[in-house]
Scaffold this motif. Structure first.
Motif, mmCIF file in Angstrom:
data_model
loop_
_atom_site.group_PDB
_atom_site.id
_atom_site.type_symbol
_atom_site.label_atom_id
_atom_site.label_comp_id
_atom_site.label_asym_id
_atom_site.label_seq_id
_atom_site.Cartn_x
_atom_site.Cartn_y
_atom_site.Cartn_z
ATOM 1 N N ARG A 55 -2.141 13.307 1.122
ATOM 2 C CA ARG A 55 -2.977 14.417 0.639
ATOM 3 C C ARG A 55 -4.073 13.960 -0.336
ATOM 4 N NH1 ARG A 55 -0.857 19.601 1.304
ATOM 5 N NH2 ARG A 55 1.218 19.682 2.250
ATOM 6 N N ARG A 56 -4.002 12.716 -0.765
ATOM 7 C CA ARG A 56 -4.954 12.252 -1.776
ATOM 8 C C ARG A 56 -6.334 11.991 -1.182
ATOM 9 N NH1 ARG A 56 -1.784 8.154 -5.956
ATOM 10 N NH2 ARG A 56 -0.052 9.571 -6.440
ATOM 11 N N LYS A 57 -7.354 12.292 -1.976
ATOM 12 C CA LYS A 57 -8.726 11.957 -1.599
ATOM 13 C C LYS A 57 -9.000 10.502 -2.006
ATOM 14 C CE LYS A 57 -9.849 16.146 -0.216
ATOM 15 N NZ LYS A 57 -10.722 17.021 -1.019
ATOM 16 N N PRO A 58 -10.003 9.879 -1.415
ATOM 17 C CA PRO A 58 -10.302 8.478 -1.725
ATOM 18 C C PRO A 58 -10.466 8.193 -3.210
ATOM 19 C CG PRO A 58 -11.478 9.117 0.243
ATOM 20 C CD PRO A 58 -10.814 10.374 -0.283
ATOM 21 N N ARG A 59 -11.049 9.137 -3.963
ATOM 22 C CA ARG A 59 -11.270 8.901 -5.396
ATOM 23 C C ARG A 59 -9.960 8.853 -6.177
ATOM 24 N NH1 ARG A 59 -12.700 14.217 -4.490
ATOM 25 N NH2 ARG A 59 -11.515 15.799 -5.666
ATOM 26 N N GLN A 60 -8.869 9.344 -5.573
ATOM 27 C CA GLN A 60 -7.567 9.349 -6.228
ATOM 28 C C GLN A 60 -6.728 8.121 -5.859
ATOM 29 O OE1 GLN A 60 -6.583 13.217 -4.505
ATOM 30 N NE2 GLN A 60 -6.523 14.098 -6.583
ATOM 31 N N LEU A 61 -7.295 7.216 -5.077
ATOM 32 C CA LEU A 61 -6.582 6.018 -4.625
ATOM 33 C C LEU A 61 -7.047 4.793 -5.395
ATOM 34 C CD1 LEU A 61 -6.921 6.595 -0.775
ATOM 35 C CD2 LEU A 61 -4.882 7.043 -2.170
ATOM 36 N N SER A 62 -6.141 3.836 -5.583
ATOM 37 C CA SER A 62 -6.537 2.548 -6.150
ATOM 38 C C SER A 62 -7.285 1.742 -5.096
ATOM 39 C CB SER A 62 -5.297 1.776 -6.603
ATOM 40 O OG SER A 62 -4.533 1.381 -5.468
ATOM 41 N N GLY A 63 -7.870 0.626 -5.520
ATOM 42 C CA GLY A 63 -8.600 -0.209 -4.573
ATOM 43 C C GLY A 63 -7.722 -0.704 -3.439
ATOM 44 N N ALA B 218 -12.829 -8.227 -0.640
ATOM 45 C CA ALA B 218 -13.838 -8.607 -1.631
ATOM 46 C C ALA B 218 -13.915 -7.647 -2.814
ATOM 47 C CB ALA B 218 -15.206 -8.717 -0.961
ATOM 48 N N ALA B 219 -13.608 -6.368 -2.606
ATOM 49 C CA ALA B 219 -13.765 -5.377 -3.671
ATOM 50 C C ALA B 219 -12.552 -5.294 -4.592
ATOM 51 C CB ALA B 219 -14.037 -3.998 -3.053
ATOM 52 N N LEU B 220 -11.532 -6.123 -4.349
ATOM 53 C CA LEU B 220 -10.292 -6.023 -5.121
ATOM 54 C C LEU B 220 -10.257 -7.019 -6.265
ATOM 55 C CD1 LEU B 220 -7.788 -5.777 -2.117
ATOM 56 C CD2 LEU B 220 -8.892 -3.900 -3.366
ATOM 57 N N ASP B 221 -9.520 -6.652 -7.333
ATOM 58 C CA ASP B 221 -9.323 -7.610 -8.411
ATOM 59 C C ASP B 221 -8.321 -8.670 -7.966
ATOM 60 O OD1 ASP B 221 -6.515 -6.851 -9.144
ATOM 61 O OD2 ASP B 221 -7.463 -4.956 -9.660
ATOM 62 N N ALA B 222 -8.192 -9.743 -8.743
ATOM 63 C CA ALA B 222 -7.425 -10.910 -8.318
ATOM 64 C C ALA B 222 -5.970 -10.579 -8.000
ATOM 65 C CB ALA B 222 -7.498 -11.995 -9.387
ATOM 66 N N ARG B 223 -5.323 -9.792 -8.850
ATOM 67 C CA ARG B 223 -3.904 -9.489 -8.641
ATOM 68 C C ARG B 223 -3.716 -8.614 -7.410
ATOM 69 N NH1 ARG B 223 0.360 -6.837 -13.011
ATOM 70 N NH2 ARG B 223 2.142 -6.744 -11.581
ATOM 71 N N THR B 224 -4.532 -7.563 -7.280
ATOM 72 C CA THR B 224 -4.433 -6.676 -6.133
ATOM 73 C C THR B 224 -4.759 -7.430 -4.853
ATOM 74 O OG1 THR B 224 -5.101 -4.824 -7.533
ATOM 75 C CG2 THR B 224 -5.209 -4.483 -5.162
ATOM 76 N N ARG B 225 -5.706 -8.350 -4.957
ATOM 77 C CA ARG B 225 -6.119 -9.128 -3.785
ATOM 78 C C ARG B 225 -4.948 -9.948 -3.252
ATOM 79 N NH1 ARG B 225 -11.834 -11.431 -3.185
ATOM 80 N NH2 ARG B 225 -11.748 -12.589 -1.232
ATOM 81 N N LEU B 226 -4.189 -10.559 -4.149
ATOM 82 C CA LEU B 226 -3.051 -11.374 -3.738
ATOM 83 C C LEU B 226 -2.028 -10.535 -2.986
ATOM 84 C CD1 LEU B 226 -1.717 -14.195 -3.944
ATOM 85 C CD2 LEU B 226 -0.629 -13.397 -6.049
ATOM 86 N N GLU B 227 -1.686 -9.374 -3.536
ATOM 87 C CA GLU B 227 -0.704 -8.511 -2.899
ATOM 88 C C GLU B 227 -1.220 -7.966 -1.573
ATOM 89 O OE1 GLU B 227 -0.217 -5.593 -5.908
ATOM 90 O OE2 GLU B 227 1.015 -6.859 -7.220
ATOM 91 N N THR B 228 -2.490 -7.552 -1.550
ATOM 92 C CA THR B 228 -3.049 -6.948 -0.346
ATOM 93 C C THR B 228 -3.227 -7.986 0.753
ATOM 94 O OG1 THR B 228 -4.226 -5.378 -1.769
ATOM 95 C CG2 THR B 228 -4.930 -5.506 0.522
#
Length: 372
Positions: free
Chosen positions: A141-149, A175-185
């Motif tokens: 139900r979340r809109k894009p603005r309510q989601l993390s990168g 490319a748009a993710l920070d280092a920690r999120t990038r590793l997990e994603t």
């Protein structure tokens, strides 16, 4: 549903010669991708990566060449054939994801199936299944603005996969993710790509993304393929300055006579491999030792140099040296302090022959230089 299926074809799932003229620039890219294969397309800015993505996605027609997906002609200028984007069976994850801001995550994912003829209920059921597969069942139900990168990236991936594409295009998806999120994603993306039955093309400037996610690398410069192969081949034997920088090696081109390779400016390197003819010589920055004065004895290659730049590089310092051989060297902070390294300081650089790799160069290719 899509017009192009991912059932196994007699040949590669993607069989293309992408030729596109844009002013003075020409992309000329042969591309073949098998079902279940992930190919990474790398190159410097302006190499033609974006043009390739736009062409495959149906946003840019070919000037010449052809594009066939799962045995079906998609784009063939000579036959005046061009298939619109929505009928290609291509799913795309863009760098900025381009989620529809007014739609929920569920309806973003349902958009593709709806465009391919599914009714609203069926499309939402498919979307809910895909959100669950990417770990976002509770975020529909979340809109894009309510989601993390990272969450937005997974919604974009689910939207692309929901149309069951024969070809999945990933344009700088991390490319748009920070280092920690990038590793997990990256780890999550690797799992989904392994499960995808179709072909996948990953466009990236990050060598780590390519090495982790792709089965094969295709590297382009100035619109043309300069090197292609698996990660081990590319990293062991780079063939251009760009590729050498990508994999973190110093690279030079010259003329080999046995264990001596004479570079274009006359500087000679003693190498471990015996060759004759045009050759590349490569070695890592960590193989370059720095000394206050000329080293005694063991190194077969030593020359005077001047420190051009000093930069932090992981746990070490990357030292760029000017001189008869421009070279990058990696030294520990302790060694840098002992040498009292500073910009403009004269030093001696040395590389043991055993630390080098020499291999034949294609005489038709452009001249190599130095890279770090």
């Amino acid at each position: 549903m899509t017009d192009v299926r991912t059932e196994p074809a007699a040949g590669p799932l993607v069989d293309a010669r992408l030729t596109v003229d844009r002013g003075a620039f020409r992309l000329d890219l042969p591309l073949r991708i098998d079902a279940g294969e992930v190919v990474a397309l790398l190159g410097p800015n302006g190499a033609g990566k974006t043009t390739a993505v736009r062409t495959l996605a149906g946003l840019q027609p070919l000037t010449a060449g052809h594009l066939t997906l799962a045995g079906r002609p998609i784009d063939h200028p000579e036959h005046r054939l061009w298939t619109p984007a929505e009928r290609r069976g291509v799913g795309v994850v863009f760098q900025d994801y381009l989620l529809f801001p007014h739609l929920s995550a569920l309806d973003n994912v349902a958009f593709g199936p709806r465009r391919h003829g599914a009714d609203k209920r069926a499309a939402r059921e498919q979307a809910a299944c895909w959100l669950a597969r990417v770990g976002l069942a509770e975020h529909g139900r979340r809109k894009p603005r309510q989601l993390s990168g990272g969450q937005a990236q997974r919604v974009a991936l689910a939207r692309a996969l929901a149309v069951e594409p024969a070809l999945l295009l990933l344009d700088e998806p991390l490319a748009a993710l920070d280092a920690r999120t990038r590793l997990e994603t990256r780890a999550e993306l690797h799992r989904h790509l392994a499960e995808h039955p179709g072909a996948a093309l990953l466009v990236t400037h990050d060598p780590l993304d390519a090495l982790v996610l792709a089965d094969r690398l295709v590297i382009i410069e100035d619109g043309r393929v300069v090197q292609e192969g698996n990660a081990a081949t590319i990293t062991a034997q780079p063939r251009t300055d760009y590729v050498a920088r990508l994999v973190g090696l110093n690279l030079y081109r010259g003329r080999a006579e046995g264990r001596t390779v004479r570079l274009g400016d006359g500087f000679a390197l003693t190498v471990a491999d015996s060759l004759h003819g045009d050759a590349f010589v490569a070695f890592p920055p960590a193989a370059v030792a720095l000394h206050r004065g000329r080293p005694d004895g063991s190194p077969r290659n030593a020359w005077p140099a001047v420190v051009a730049t000093l930069q932090r590089h992981g746990d070490n310092l990357r030292v760029q040296l000017d001189g008869p051989l421009a070279v990058a060297a990696d030294v520990t902070p302790a060694a840098a302090a002992q040498l009292q390294l500073s910009t403009g300081q004269p030093v001696w650089a040395a590389v043991k022959a055993a630390e080098t790799r020499a291999y034949p160069a294609d005489p038709r290719a452009g001249a190599g230089g130095s890279a770090g």
